[in-house]
Design a protein around this motif. Sequence first.
Motif, PDB file in Angstrom:
ATOM      1  N   GLN A  40      12.084  -0.941 -10.292  1.00  0.00           N
ATOM      2  CA  GLN A  40      11.559  -0.329 -11.509  1.00  0.00           C
ATOM      3  C   GLN A  40      12.532  -0.656 -12.645  1.00  0.00           C
ATOM      4  OE1 GLN A  40       8.639   0.920 -11.178  1.00  0.00           O
ATOM      5  NE2 GLN A  40       8.176   2.354 -12.823  1.00  0.00           N
ATOM      6  N   GLU A  41      12.603  -1.967 -12.969  1.00  0.00           N
ATOM      7  CA  GLU A  41      13.513  -2.401 -14.019  1.00  0.00           C
ATOM      8  C   GLU A  41      13.058  -1.897 -15.390  1.00  0.00           C
ATOM      9  OE1 GLU A  41      14.031  -6.641 -14.009  1.00  0.00           O
ATOM     10  OE2 GLU A  41      14.542  -6.708 -11.878  1.00  0.00           O
ATOM     11  N   THR A  42      11.788  -1.597 -15.514  1.00  0.00           N
ATOM     12  CA  THR A  42      11.046  -1.349 -16.755  1.00  0.00           C
ATOM     13  C   THR A  42      10.716  -2.688 -17.407  1.00  0.00           C
ATOM     14  OG1 THR A  42      12.868  -1.085 -18.357  1.00  0.00           O
ATOM     15  CG2 THR A  42      12.185   0.880 -17.114  1.00  0.00           C
ATOM     16  N   GLY A  43       9.713  -2.677 -18.273  1.00  0.00           N
ATOM     17  CA  GLY A  43       9.287  -3.921 -18.915  1.00  0.00           C
ATOM     18  C   GLY A  43       8.404  -4.741 -18.013  1.00  0.00           C
ATOM     19  N   SER A  44       8.792  -5.985 -17.764  1.00  0.00           N
ATOM     20  CA  SER A  44       7.949  -6.913 -17.009  1.00  0.00           C
ATOM     21  C   SER A  44       8.041  -6.728 -15.504  1.00  0.00           C
ATOM     22  CB  SER A  44       8.326  -8.360 -17.360  1.00  0.00           C
ATOM     23  OG  SER A  44       9.678  -8.617 -17.029  1.00  0.00           O
ATOM     24  N   ILE A  45       9.071  -6.042 -15.006  1.00  0.00           N
ATOM     25  CA  ILE A  45       9.232  -5.820 -13.574  1.00  0.00           C
ATOM     26  C   ILE A  45       9.169  -4.323 -13.288  1.00  0.00           C
ATOM     27  CG2 ILE A  45      10.693  -6.160 -11.550  1.00  0.00           C
ATOM     28  CD1 ILE A  45       9.680  -8.763 -12.687  1.00  0.00           C
ATOM     29  N   VAL A  46       7.993  -3.863 -12.869  1.00  0.00           N
ATOM     30  CA  VAL A  46       7.815  -2.475 -12.459  1.00  0.00           C
ATOM     31  C   VAL A  46       6.911  -2.451 -11.234  1.00  0.00           C
ATOM     32  CG1 VAL A  46       8.140  -1.455 -14.752  1.00  0.00           C
ATOM     33  CG2 VAL A  46       5.858  -2.124 -14.021  1.00  0.00           C
ATOM     34  N   ARG A  47       7.113  -1.475 -10.392  1.00  0.00           N
ATOM     35  CA  ARG A  47       6.249  -1.287  -9.219  1.00  0.00           C
ATOM     36  C   ARG A  47       5.370  -0.048  -9.369  1.00  0.00           C
ATOM     37  NH1 ARG A  47       7.216  -6.356  -8.362  1.00  0.00           N
ATOM     38  NH2 ARG A  47       9.284  -6.817  -7.506  1.00  0.00           N
ATOM     39  N   ILE A  48       5.849   0.939 -10.118  1.00  0.00           N
ATOM     40  CA  ILE A  48       5.100   2.180 -10.292  1.00  0.00           C
ATOM     41  C   ILE A  48       4.631   2.243 -11.742  1.00  0.00           C
ATOM     42  CG2 ILE A  48       5.113   4.679 -10.071  1.00  0.00           C
ATOM     43  CD1 ILE A  48       7.403   4.388  -8.054  1.00  0.00           C
ATOM     44  N   GLY A  49       3.328   2.079 -11.930  1.00  0.00           N
ATOM     45  CA  GLY A  49       2.773   2.064 -13.270  1.00  0.00           C
ATOM     46  C   GLY A  49       2.407   3.458 -13.753  1.00  0.00           C
ATOM     47  N   PRO A  50       1.631   3.542 -14.838  1.00  0.00           N
ATOM     48  CA  PRO A  50       1.188   4.845 -15.347  1.00  0.00           C
ATOM     49  C   PRO A  50       0.487   5.628 -14.253  1.00  0.00           C
ATOM     50  CG  PRO A  50       0.663   3.087 -16.904  1.00  0.00           C
ATOM     51  CD  PRO A  50       1.124   2.424 -15.640  1.00  0.00           C
ATOM     52  N   PRO A  51       0.639   6.961 -14.242  1.00  0.00           N
ATOM     53  CA  PRO A  51       1.167   7.793 -15.322  1.00  0.00           C
ATOM     54  C   PRO A  51       2.687   7.842 -15.435  1.00  0.00           C
ATOM     55  CG  PRO A  51       0.552   9.183 -13.478  1.00  0.00           C
ATOM     56  CD  PRO A  51       0.110   7.793 -13.119  1.00  0.00           C
ATOM     57  N   ALA A 107       0.824  -1.222   0.000  1.00  0.00           N
ATOM     58  CA  ALA A 107       0.000   0.000   0.000  1.00  0.00           C
ATOM     59  C   ALA A 107       0.848   1.257   0.000  1.00  0.00           C
ATOM     60  CB  ALA A 107      -0.968  -0.003   1.189  1.00  0.00           C
ATOM     61  N   ASN A 108       1.988   1.211  -0.706  1.00  0.00           N
ATOM     62  CA  ASN A 108       2.866   2.375  -0.782  1.00  0.00           C
ATOM     63  C   ASN A 108       2.650   3.204  -2.038  1.00  0.00           C
ATOM     64  OD1 ASN A 108       5.497   0.250   0.468  1.00  0.00           O
ATOM     65  ND2 ASN A 108       4.243   1.668   1.652  1.00  0.00           N
ATOM     66  N   ILE A 109       1.982   2.639  -3.047  1.00  0.00           N
ATOM     67  CA  ILE A 109       1.959   3.285  -4.356  1.00  0.00           C
ATOM     68  C   ILE A 109       0.525   3.435  -4.842  1.00  0.00           C
ATOM     69  CG2 ILE A 109       2.699   3.109  -6.766  1.00  0.00           C
ATOM     70  CD1 ILE A 109       5.020   1.293  -5.670  1.00  0.00           C
ATOM     71  N   ALA A 110       0.044   4.669  -4.853  1.00  0.00           N
ATOM     72  CA  ALA A 110      -1.271   4.962  -5.421  1.00  0.00           C
ATOM     73  C   ALA A 110      -1.125   5.861  -6.643  1.00  0.00           C
ATOM     74  CB  ALA A 110      -2.172   5.620  -4.384  1.00  0.00           C
ATOM     75  N   ASN A 111      -0.344   6.923  -6.508  1.00  0.00           N
ATOM     76  CA  ASN A 111      -0.097   7.848  -7.617  1.00  0.00           C
ATOM     77  C   ASN A 111       1.187   8.611  -7.304  1.00  0.00           C
ATOM     78  OD1 ASN A 111      -0.809  10.500  -6.199  1.00  0.00           O
ATOM     79  ND2 ASN A 111      -2.683   9.280  -5.903  1.00  0.00           N
ATOM     80  N   PRO A 112       1.770   9.286  -8.294  1.00  0.00           N
ATOM     81  CA  PRO A 112       3.076   9.925  -8.069  1.00  0.00           C
ATOM     82  C   PRO A 112       3.107  10.937  -6.929  1.00  0.00           C
ATOM     83  CG  PRO A 112       2.677   9.685 -10.412  1.00  0.00           C
ATOM     84  CD  PRO A 112       1.405   9.278  -9.732  1.00  0.00           C
ATOM     85  N   ARG A 113       2.075  11.760  -6.807  1.00  0.00           N
ATOM     86  CA  ARG A 113       2.090  12.751  -5.720  1.00  0.00           C
ATOM     87  C   ARG A 113       2.032  12.077  -4.355  1.00  0.00           C
ATOM     88  NH1 ARG A 113      -0.319  18.698  -6.268  1.00  0.00           N
ATOM     89  NH2 ARG A 113       0.525  19.261  -8.310  1.00  0.00           N
ATOM     90  N   GLN A 114       1.241  11.025  -4.254  1.00  0.00           N
ATOM     91  CA  GLN A 114       1.163  10.297  -2.983  1.00  0.00           C
ATOM     92  C   GLN A 114       2.513   9.678  -2.643  1.00  0.00           C
ATOM     93  OE1 GLN A 114       0.938   6.475  -3.306  1.00  0.00           O
ATOM     94  NE2 GLN A 114       1.637   6.550  -1.184  1.00  0.00           N
ATOM     95  N   VAL A 115       3.207   9.117  -3.655  1.00  0.00           N
ATOM     96  CA  VAL A 115       4.522   8.522  -3.413  1.00  0.00           C
ATOM     97  C   VAL A 115       5.502   9.589  -2.938  1.00  0.00           C
ATOM     98  CG1 VAL A 115       6.484   7.327  -4.452  1.00  0.00           C
ATOM     99  CG2 VAL A 115       4.152   6.639  -5.053  1.00  0.00           C
ATOM    100  N   ALA A 116       5.459  10.755  -3.567  1.00  0.00           N
ATOM    101  CA  ALA A 116       6.354  11.848  -3.157  1.00  0.00           C
ATOM    102  C   ALA A 116       6.084  12.258  -1.712  1.00  0.00           C
ATOM    103  CB  ALA A 116       6.187  13.032  -4.096  1.00  0.00           C
ATOM    104  N   ALA A 174      11.811  12.404  -8.672  1.00  0.00           N
ATOM    105  CA  ALA A 174      10.750  13.382  -8.414  1.00  0.00           C
ATOM    106  C   ALA A 174       9.771  12.882  -7.366  1.00  0.00           C
ATOM    107  CB  ALA A 174      10.008  13.709  -9.713  1.00  0.00           C
ATOM    108  N   MET A 175       9.656  11.558  -7.245  1.00  0.00           N
ATOM    109  CA  MET A 175       8.769  10.963  -6.247  1.00  0.00           C
ATOM    110  C   MET A 175       9.494  10.638  -4.950  1.00  0.00           C
ATOM    111  SD  MET A 175       6.389   8.467  -8.618  1.00  0.00           S
ATOM    112  CE  MET A 175       7.592   7.963  -9.856  1.00  0.00           C
ATOM    113  N   GLY A 176      10.761  11.046  -4.849  1.00  0.00           N
ATOM    114  CA  GLY A 176      11.516  10.797  -3.623  1.00  0.00           C
ATOM    115  C   GLY A 176      12.129   9.416  -3.544  1.00  0.00           C
TER     116      GLY A 176
END
Length: 590
Positions: A131-142, A98-107, A174-176
């Motif tokens: 956040q390897e990009t591709g198949s291994i990511v924790r922070i999705g769009p935006p 429950a750490n990641i909802a949106n970029p501002r919340q993460v920051a 930017a998200m800390g």
Amino acid sequence: MPVSRPARRTVVLGAASALTALATARTAEADSTEPWVRRTLARMTVEHKVGQLFVNHVYGAAADTSDGRNTAEYGVATPAQIIAKYHLGGISYFTWSANIANPRQVAALSNGLQRAALEANDVPLLIGTDQETGSIVRIGPPATQFPGAMALGATQDVSAARDAAAITGKELAAMGVNQDYAPVGDVNINPGNPVIGVRSFGEDPETVARFMAAQVNGYQRQAGIVATAKHFPGHGDTRVDSHTGIPEITHTREEWERIDAVPFKLAIQQGLKMIMTGHLVFPALDPAKDPATLSKPIMTGILRHDLGFQGVVITDALGMQGVRDKYGDDRVPVLAINAGVDMLLRPPSFRVAYEAVLEAAKNGEITEARLNEAVTRILRVKASNRDPFVDEARVDRVVGIASHLTRAAKTTNRSITVVRNDAATLPLDKSPKKVFVTGYGVTATQTLANEATKRGHQAGVFQTGTKPSNLAIETAVTGATQADLVFVLTMKAWDLEITDPEARQQRLVHELVATGKKVVVVAVQEPYDIGFLAGVETFVVTYVPTVGSITALAQVLYGEITPQGKLPVTIPSGEDPGEVLYPAGHGLTW
């Protein structure tokens, strides 16, 4: 008029000059930060020092969020209280915590956690994520989504890999988030590798090294965050997933030097700040057959002494089975520190691990010198980020901005690889027709159907997953018979041990081909699927089943962009692994 090429001596001197300049910059940085490191270490208690060795997850979207899971694991309710109680060296973000909802919340979360750390210890946190990009990511769009390592390898464009890391790193910053658990330096020479695969840039050590070094520079020099190369000493030749078992690498020392070590050596030369260990046994490097994470001959003898790495060594997650088979959960963290590891990532029981390390530090099993050595390295990495707060109002001006998305789309477009087009089915015409999309992935199949609809087709879609039932296969075949063109998406159809043990994806493809319809097979993960799909005339690889990759796929299929991707790995026959169907570097175009 021909362009003159610099003499080899000039090139070598140029590289040497660059390394000299880098070394000079590192020395200057060390000179400016070393007094803070020494002062900070001197005032730390044993408890403070031991806490700095640990990187763990916490639950909650804000630093003051109470969560019963925190209480169960740590004895206190909020992330801020955990940091104050245990003096943690780092936090790792996950969606499930429950750490990641949106970029501002993460920051905002990052700022809150850093505030708690500075109030408790006056030492900032390392805040990291996968956040390897591709198949291994924790922070999705935006947040901008780049294709993964093998897709980047397929572009044959090192600058694309550097830009992917730089942009990903700037958005994380930017998200800390000041550390990324990337890039992957494993050389994927085993087509049956169940855990690395498309996370690797490819099978050629020198190519993997160049792409990895480019990403280290992108993360560290351009984005200003810590890169974490993984999984030392090399996880590319295994058929065991270290999450569930303990892989054994049978390479000789010479083979390790020639294959696995090459990317790590170059990354170290580029100023890499952190390396993550692999939970794997490597008898040629340590005959005792301890997992590399717990092996002093590997962590200290090879990584420190032979390769000269002076940065921080962090374990892969200690809850993985590969490091737990031989020793108990209370012994693993102590053995890791004494082997030469500096930071311990996510032990299965934090309090068991913390108490074990604290006791070992107090009774001398972990000497004061060894403890101070590890903490000093950690502080040196943190020293350049002593003001860790980010401007929460600025997040939207960095994360997912148009220029970043454009670069990601351009890179994704270049990665799509056409492997087989025997019947000249591609590029497709846009005359009205019925198409049917089936196979793996709710999002992937629907996205491709939507793309077909945009081009004037009547599109049906039926998602079957990786283990389609008999009824699902029958339904897909029925849908195919009513269409003019069939797209079928496969996901690790080669993996008959884990993903597709009954070869149901293979059966689905063969029965669709048997309908006599035009069938386009798309591997949305590893390209190795084609080795098990005899009779398929049209085969394309996207390397990842994201919306961006499927959108790029549609543009290639319909001839709107020219395919440019080249296989970063050799494709063997599924029946005879010694038979090469397609060599690395193969890729069709028109």
